[in-house]
Design a protein around this motif. Structure first.
Motif, mmCIF file in Angstrom:
data_model
loop_
_atom_site.group_PDB
_atom_site.id
_atom_site.type_symbol
_atom_site.label_atom_id
_atom_site.label_comp_id
_atom_site.label_asym_id
_atom_site.label_seq_id
_atom_site.Cartn_x
_atom_site.Cartn_y
_atom_site.Cartn_z
ATOM 1 N N ILE A 68 -6.380 6.773 -5.853
ATOM 2 C CA ILE A 68 -7.356 7.042 -4.330
ATOM 3 C C ILE A 68 -8.542 6.659 -4.248
ATOM 4 O O ILE A 68 -8.849 6.540 -3.627
ATOM 5 C CB ILE A 68 -6.627 8.593 -4.335
ATOM 6 N N ASP A 69 -9.477 7.860 -5.524
ATOM 7 C CA ASP A 69 -10.982 7.621 -5.499
ATOM 8 C C ASP A 69 -11.770 6.187 -5.543
ATOM 9 O O ASP A 69 -12.951 5.503 -5.462
ATOM 10 C CB ASP A 69 -11.922 8.219 -6.754
ATOM 11 N N GLU A 70 -10.690 4.890 -6.552
ATOM 12 C CA GLU A 70 -11.212 4.220 -6.709
ATOM 13 C C GLU A 70 -11.051 3.529 -4.629
ATOM 14 O O GLU A 70 -11.798 2.268 -4.548
ATOM 15 C CB GLU A 70 -10.507 2.928 -7.228
ATOM 16 N N ILE A 71 -9.724 3.837 -5.007
ATOM 17 C CA ILE A 71 -10.118 3.089 -3.311
ATOM 18 C C ILE A 71 -11.010 3.181 -1.980
ATOM 19 O O ILE A 71 -11.649 2.349 -1.722
ATOM 20 C CB ILE A 71 -7.986 3.661 -2.719
ATOM 21 N N ARG A 72 -11.312 4.426 -2.886
ATOM 22 C CA ARG A 72 -12.174 4.969 -1.324
ATOM 23 C C ARG A 72 -13.737 4.724 -1.616
ATOM 24 O O ARG A 72 -14.651 4.966 -0.864
ATOM 25 C CB ARG A 72 -11.985 6.506 -1.292
ATOM 26 N N ALA A 73 -13.285 4.284 -2.981
ATOM 27 C CA ALA A 73 -14.945 3.866 -3.484
ATOM 28 C C ALA A 73 -15.473 2.018 -3.629
ATOM 29 O O ALA A 73 -16.542 1.961 -3.126
ATOM 30 C CB ALA A 73 -15.616 4.452 -4.282
ATOM 31 N N TRP A 74 -14.363 1.360 -3.050
ATOM 32 C CA TRP A 74 -14.810 0.517 -3.117
ATOM 33 C C TRP A 74 -15.733 0.004 -1.746
ATOM 34 O O TRP A 74 -16.660 -1.239 -2.171
ATOM 35 C CB TRP A 74 -13.501 -0.084 -2.524
ATOM 36 N N SER A 75 -15.111 0.331 -1.224
ATOM 37 C CA SER A 75 -16.835 -0.802 0.006
ATOM 38 C C SER A 75 -18.285 0.166 -0.074
ATOM 39 O O SER A 75 -18.184 -0.637 0.267
ATOM 40 C CB SER A 75 -15.860 0.003 1.360
ATOM 41 N N ARG A 76 -18.272 0.439 -0.615
ATOM 42 C CA ARG A 76 -19.875 1.545 -1.531
ATOM 43 C C ARG A 76 -19.298 1.294 -2.897
ATOM 44 O O ARG A 76 -21.288 0.538 -2.979
ATOM 45 C CB ARG A 76 -19.356 2.946 -0.770
ATOM 46 N N CYS A 134 1.077 -1.111 0.047
ATOM 47 C CA CYS A 134 0.332 -0.278 0.374
ATOM 48 C C CYS A 134 0.846 1.213 -0.412
ATOM 49 O O CYS A 134 1.239 1.514 0.699
ATOM 50 C CB CYS A 134 -1.028 0.144 0.876
#
Length: 88
Positions: free
Chosen positions: A52-60, A36
């Motif tokens: 970064i945006d994809e990592i942030r969006a992953w959980s949702r 990471c």
């Protein structure tokens, strides 16, 4: 083993388990390979090739969006898209 090999190995395992199949009972797993750190230009993670945006969006993200993220990160990594992810 370099990070491209790690992501390709993660891809193969996920495919073998049928988790990219739209009818799979389980969620599409994260591409994280526990390396990471962002690239020097901060365009994406050096381990999983997500932004970064994809990592942030992953959980949702739902499974369709997770498959789309996988497809984009594989392109970034230069790994050929499997048939399950190259369909429209």
């Amino acid at each position: 083993m370099n990070t491209i090999d790690l992501i390709a190995e993660r891809l193969d395992k996920t495919r073998a388990e049928g988790q990219f199949d739209a009818n799979s009972a389980g969620p599409v797993p994260s591409p994280c390979v526990s390396v990471c750190r962002m690239t020097p230009d901060r365009s994406h993670c050096e381990g999983c090739f997500r932004t970064i945006d994809e990592i942030r969006a992953w959980s949702r993200a739902d499974d369709a969006e997770r498959r789309a993220i996988w497809a984009r990160l594989l392109v970034r990594a230069g790994v050929p898209l499997p048939e399950e992810l190259s369909a429209p």
